[in-house]
Enzyme design. Structure first.
Site, mmCIF file in Angstrom:
data_model
loop_
_atom_site.group_PDB
_atom_site.id
_atom_site.type_symbol
_atom_site.label_atom_id
_atom_site.label_comp_id
_atom_site.label_asym_id
_atom_site.label_seq_id
_atom_site.Cartn_x
_atom_site.Cartn_y
_atom_site.Cartn_z
ATOM 1 N N ILE A 266 63.833 42.273 28.672
ATOM 2 C CA ILE A 266 62.987 41.092 28.852
ATOM 3 C C ILE A 266 61.607 41.336 28.258
ATOM 4 O O ILE A 266 61.064 40.498 27.528
ATOM 5 C CB ILE A 266 62.879 40.723 30.341
ATOM 6 N N HIS B 86 61.486 31.427 41.791
ATOM 7 C CA HIS B 86 62.463 32.390 41.268
ATOM 8 C C HIS B 86 63.519 31.683 40.411
ATOM 9 O O HIS B 86 64.722 31.801 40.626
ATOM 10 C CB HIS B 86 63.145 33.152 42.417
ATOM 11 N N ASP C 115 56.716 33.896 39.599
ATOM 12 C CA ASP C 115 58.042 33.327 39.828
ATOM 13 C C ASP C 115 58.724 34.005 41.010
ATOM 14 O O ASP C 115 59.774 33.552 41.454
ATOM 15 C CB ASP C 115 58.908 33.492 38.571
ATOM 16 N N ALA D 16 59.484 39.497 37.728
ATOM 17 C CA ALA D 16 60.443 40.566 38.018
ATOM 18 C C ALA D 16 60.927 40.467 39.467
ATOM 19 O O ALA D 16 61.878 39.744 39.768
ATOM 20 C CB ALA D 16 59.817 41.926 37.721
ATOM 21 N N ARG D 17 60.257 41.185 40.365
ATOM 22 C CA ARG D 17 60.563 41.143 41.785
ATOM 23 C C ARG D 17 59.258 41.174 42.568
ATOM 24 O O ARG D 17 58.336 41.917 42.240
ATOM 25 C CB ARG D 17 61.440 42.330 42.202
ATOM 26 N N GLU E 289 61.243 35.503 49.959
ATOM 27 C CA GLU E 289 61.716 34.286 49.297
ATOM 28 C C GLU E 289 62.773 33.607 50.155
ATOM 29 O O GLU E 289 63.597 34.280 50.766
ATOM 30 C CB GLU E 289 62.288 34.625 47.918
ATOM 31 N N ASP F 23 55.847 52.381 30.321
ATOM 32 C CA ASP F 23 57.217 52.643 30.751
ATOM 33 C C ASP F 23 57.519 54.113 30.484
ATOM 34 O O ASP F 23 57.714 54.515 29.336
ATOM 35 C CB ASP F 23 58.215 51.755 29.991
ATOM 36 N N ALA G 147 65.194 32.560 35.186
ATOM 37 C CA ALA G 147 66.433 32.744 34.418
ATOM 38 C C ALA G 147 67.186 31.438 34.193
ATOM 39 O O ALA G 147 68.127 31.396 33.404
ATOM 40 C CB ALA G 147 67.347 33.739 35.132
#
Length: 340
Positions: A164, A293, A269, A244-245, A274, A183, A296
């Site tokens: 992503i 969320h 998002d 992401a989360r 949630e 990363d 996607a």
């Protein structure tokens, strides 16, 4: 009972998408089983004779996998796999599958959209235009409602550099953004192939970026990896985006950063809990854009997600490695797999 391998799906997916999953599993020679369950006890009762389990409301823990000796694979419903105990699965020989290349472009475009919406203050301008029209005065042109953030030539920082984030980097080039990333699992030469510079640590990323976009999966190691320290390093004009989360971010620290002006605004998002509850302070902040969320979501997602759910599970349960979605690459499967 059939001699075919069996895959268990919670009985909540709509009939059209379920038919697509079943069609791909049928091609592979795998039987799809659906059932209602909400607790670990209920899951173990319906899963005792299955070989694969799709993501569901029950966390797939070590105990669950140890209780199901036939279990060969567990498959996420998307990219995230935080409902699975991946280290335990690897140790027990259970293959963990996700869908990394099904809707990565949709999530990337949503991240870019949240950046642009914050830069151009679309939420504030939309409200001002509507209120002005109702009052008959025209839009209220307050200082807070006028976009001021320059976009071109600024720096976008990516937290993680998987599929992503690489799409985000590609899209960001159209806006002449300088893209950097943190990363620790990606070689610098790989990032360079995408025109991205890796930085040595998270602090450097947050200090140097005008925009931050989060793309790291949620795991015990990444829980609250972004908190007060990182937000205090950001520029007061910077924008924070998370597709992401929610659990990757210390939400209380983010709320404080937004309230006290450590950062300019955010586009989210995902949240820690949630769906977003009515007592979440984020919903009262005017410098936050929230979406539920859905990064996607698209027609492509509704078609391709169930297809790949069937393809990847079907492969593993018939003795083949998944094509794209192997999460635990060091696993030694309970049952041998080939690349055919």
């Amino acid at each position: 009972m059939s001699d075919k391998p069996r895959a268990l799906m919670p009985a909540w997916m709509d009939a059209n998408r379920l038919a697509i999953v079943k069609g791909e599993l049928d091609k592979a020679g795998v039987e799809l089983v659906t059932a209602q369950f909400r607790t670990e006890e209920e899951l173990l009762a319906v899963a005792k004779d299955v070989d694969g389990i799709y993501e569901n409301p029950v966390h797939i823990t070590r105990h669950v996998m140890e209780s199901l000796p036939r279990l060969r694979a567990i498959c996420a419903m998307g990219i995230g796999y935080d409902r699975f105990d991946v280290p335990a699965a690897t140790e027990l020989g259970v293959v963990v599958i996700n869908l990394p290349k099904v809707f990565h472009r949709e999530v990337a475009s949503h991240a870019i959209a949240l950046i642009l919406a914050n830069v151009r203050k679309l939420r504030t301008l939309d409200i001002a235009t509507r209120e002005g029209a109702r009052a008959g005065t025209g839009p209220k042109r307050s200082v807070d409602a006028i976009p001021y953030h320059w976009l071109y030539g600024e720096t976008l920082g990516l937290v993680s550099f998987g599929n992503i984030a690489r799409e985000v980097a590609r899209m960001a080039k159209a806006f002449e953004l300088n893209v950097i990333a943190y990363d620790p699992y990606v070689p610098a030469e790989v990032a360079a192939q995408h025109g991205v510079t890796l930085v040595p640590d998270l602090d450097t990323l947050f200090r140097e970026s005008d925009f931050i976009s989060v793309h790291t999966p949620l795991s015990p190691e990444t829980k609250h990896m972004i908190g007060e320290r990182q937000f205090r390093l950001m520029k007061p004009t910077s924008i924070f985006v998370n597709t992401a989360r929610g659990g990757v971010v210390d939400e209380a620290a983010l709320v404080r950063a937004l309230r006290e002006g450590w950062i300019a605004s955010a586009g989210l998002d995902v949240t820690e809990v949630e769906p977003v509850r009515g007592d979440n302070p984020l919903i009262d902040l005017e410098n936050v854009i929230l979406t539920p969320h859905v990064a996607a979501a698209s027609e492509m997602d509704r078609r391709e997600r169930p297809r790949w759910l069937g393809i990847e599970m079907g492969r593993v349960l018939t003795g083949k490695w998944p094509i794209n979605g192997l999460v635990n690459k060091k696993v030694k499967p309970r049952f041998p797999l080939t690349n055919d």
